[in-house]
Design a protein around this motif. Structure first.
Motif, mmCIF file in Angstrom:
data_model
loop_
_atom_site.group_PDB
_atom_site.id
_atom_site.type_symbol
_atom_site.label_atom_id
_atom_site.label_comp_id
_atom_site.label_asym_id
_atom_site.label_seq_id
_atom_site.Cartn_x
_atom_site.Cartn_y
_atom_site.Cartn_z
ATOM 1 N N SER A 82 0.844 -1.189 0.000
ATOM 2 C CA SER A 82 0.000 0.000 0.000
ATOM 3 C C SER A 82 0.883 1.244 0.000
ATOM 4 O O SER A 82 1.992 1.235 0.537
ATOM 5 N N ASP A 103 0.556 3.790 1.737
ATOM 6 C CA ASP A 103 0.689 4.342 3.088
ATOM 7 C C ASP A 103 1.552 3.480 4.006
ATOM 8 O O ASP A 103 1.881 3.902 5.111
ATOM 9 N N TRP A 104 1.902 2.279 3.583
ATOM 10 C CA TRP A 104 2.677 1.386 4.436
ATOM 11 C C TRP A 104 4.122 1.841 4.553
ATOM 12 O O TRP A 104 4.704 2.354 3.590
ATOM 13 N N ARG A 105 4.709 1.635 5.715
ATOM 14 C CA ARG A 105 6.134 1.843 5.928
ATOM 15 C C ARG A 105 6.834 0.484 5.858
ATOM 16 O O ARG A 105 6.219 -0.556 6.142
ATOM 17 N N ARG A 151 5.455 -4.754 11.787
ATOM 18 C CA ARG A 151 4.313 -3.941 11.377
ATOM 19 C C ARG A 151 3.260 -4.893 10.808
ATOM 20 O O ARG A 151 3.603 -5.941 10.248
ATOM 21 N N ASP A 206 -1.115 -4.914 9.116
ATOM 22 C CA ASP A 206 -2.321 -4.203 8.730
ATOM 23 C C ASP A 206 -3.455 -5.240 8.632
ATOM 24 O O ASP A 206 -3.360 -6.165 7.830
ATOM 25 N N GLU A 259 1.481 2.169 9.289
ATOM 26 C CA GLU A 259 1.779 3.533 8.853
ATOM 27 C C GLU A 259 2.565 4.312 9.903
ATOM 28 O O GLU A 259 2.834 5.498 9.704
#
Length: 446
Positions: free
Chosen positions: A319, A321-323, A371, A373, A393
């Motif tokens: 995505s 917005d993902w880090r 991380r 999601d 994020e």
């Protein structure tokens, strides 16, 4: 620096059409040739139809030969000529400067190409420069080893862990020691790779050299056969300054009066100002300190309810917005979600299995960087952690200390990734799901 490439539909469709055109050309040639040969068996020698049929059959066979020759030898050349001409009309500046592609971040670049694809063309030299090179030392070590043993020279350039710049970048990254630990981890892994290469007796193997520098780098890069006409440079635009700001990436080909020469000169200057990594440089408590690093990717397994077994997880589409987490890749059960899954949500189990050898005296470091999601529930060797972890994020990943839960022998970390339903999702991108992690172990042996 670069993640795996996702399959594209364009080239596949083109190859599908080409294969069928080639087959059709062969059939036309065979039909024409067979008719020419069998015509005397069908028509009497003095028949008025014999010669017209043979001439027509010969014409058909020649059409097949010409079509086959065009498809096999000239079509791709003609296509590339038209493509180059069109690019000069649509984007003359990019063509003039030798820019093959510009990507807004490394994830987008990784979706367009891969290390395997880039390195396939290399004949003489791979030169990679960055800060910690953690993604290289974890995800591409086997590929680099294979290239060196095949005769390719590999030069790696990374930050000196004792440079004052490391402290500057660490303070800009909110005071965490993550950056220094990344450098130390890479040094250990690259030293081990260097020892493995040196232990192989082969007159054809190339050189594997690691240098360090003490200044703020102008950029990170991958340089392939830089002095050759077919050279390629992939560069991140701008220096890495500790924070997780996404940097654009640019792909340059060796074109006269383009940007390629500028970046090649910058890369050469960085190497000239660097120094070889001392073979005796050690990280940890002593010579019996060992380091293991496990990252999300090929080591991650996902539970398949249909087979009631475990299989390798898939590198998934990131995505915007993902880090990221250095050295690791976002994974899921497949490359991307469906719209139905985005609407209804999902829950899937992933695991990492690894071994810790007997005789461990102490474990000064056992950190899991994570991380997910939407959220992830973690179990380490049947011990469930109470907190739910997400942070896809967040500026910094979650850092989980696992040393109290690990043991000698086989260990298992289980990740239960939950993606909450979004009934209003209009596309899969409106509710993505994935997991990314890196497990860093340091232990002292007796």
């Amino acid at each position: 620096m670069i993640e795996n490439k996702k399959a594209g539909k364009g080239p596949t469709l083109r190859m599908w059409i080409r294969d069928r055109v080639v087959f059709l050309a062969v059939m036309i040639f065979v039909a024409g040739g067979a008719t020419y040969i069998l015509a005397p068996e069908v028509f009497p020698e003095h028949s008025i139809w014999l010669h017209p049929v043979k001439e027509f059959a010969l014409l058909i066979a020649m059409i097949g030969v010409v079509s086959l020759g065009y498809e096999l030898f000239l079509r791709e050349l003609t296509f590339n000529e038209y493509k180059d001409a069109l690019e000069e009309i649509v984007n003359p500046d990019a063509v003039r400067l030798g820019i093959q592609g510009i990507y807004k971040n490394r994830s987008e670049l990784g979706n367009a190409t891969s290390f395997e694809e880039l390195f396939r063309r290399v004949k003489h030299e791979i030169y990679i420069g960055g800060t910690s090179l953690l993604s290289i030392s974890t995800g591409s070590r086997e590929l680099l080893r294979e290239k060196v043993l095949s005769g390719v020279n590999v030069k790696l350039l990374m930050m000196d862990p004792q440079s004052p710049v490391v402290d500057l970048i660490s303070r800009q990254a909110f005071g965490k020691s993550t950056f220094l630990n990344e450098i130390k981890t890479s040094i250990l892994l690259l030293q081990k790779l260097q020892e493995e290469i040196e232990s192989v007796e082969s007159p054809a193997k190339g050189k594997f050299v690691v240098h360090t520098y003490r200044f703020i780098p102008s950029h990170s890069f991958i340089s392939l056969d830089a002095k050759e006409p077919g050279g390629l440079i992939v560069a991140d635009i701008g220096p890495y300054l500790g924070r997780n700001f996404q940097r654009p990436s640019i792909v340059l080909i060796n074109k006269k009066h383009g940007l390629y020469d500028h970046y090649r000169d910058l890369n050469d200057v960085m190497w000239q100002e660097s120094k070889p990594l001392p073979p005796s440089w050690q990280v940890g408590e002593g010579p019996k300190t060992r380091t293991q690093v496990f990252v999300s990717g090929k080591d991650t397994e996902v539970y398949d309810p249909e087979t009631e077994g475990w299989r390798t997880a898939e590198i998934c589409e990131s995505s915007d917005d993902w880090r990221g987490i250095k050295g690791s890749m976002w994974v899921w059960i497949r490359e991307r979600l469906t719209l139905e899954e985005a609407k209804t949500g999902s829950q899937h189990g992933f695991r990492l299995k690894f071994d810790i050898p007997p005789g461990v005296k102490a474990m000064p470091r056992a950190e899991l960087f994570l991380r997910a999601d939407d959220v992830c529930r973690i179990t380490v060797n049947d011990v469930g952690l109470k907190q739910d972890y997400g942070g896809a994020e967040y500026p910094e990943p979650f850092i989980i200390n696992c040393d109290d839960f690990l043991r000698e022998g086989t260990n298992e970390i289980h990740f239960e990734v939950i993606n909450y339903a979004n009934p209003d999702a209009a596309a899969p991108e409106d509710n993505p799901s994935g997991l990314i992690y890196r497990l860093h172990l340091e232990y002292m042996e007796e």
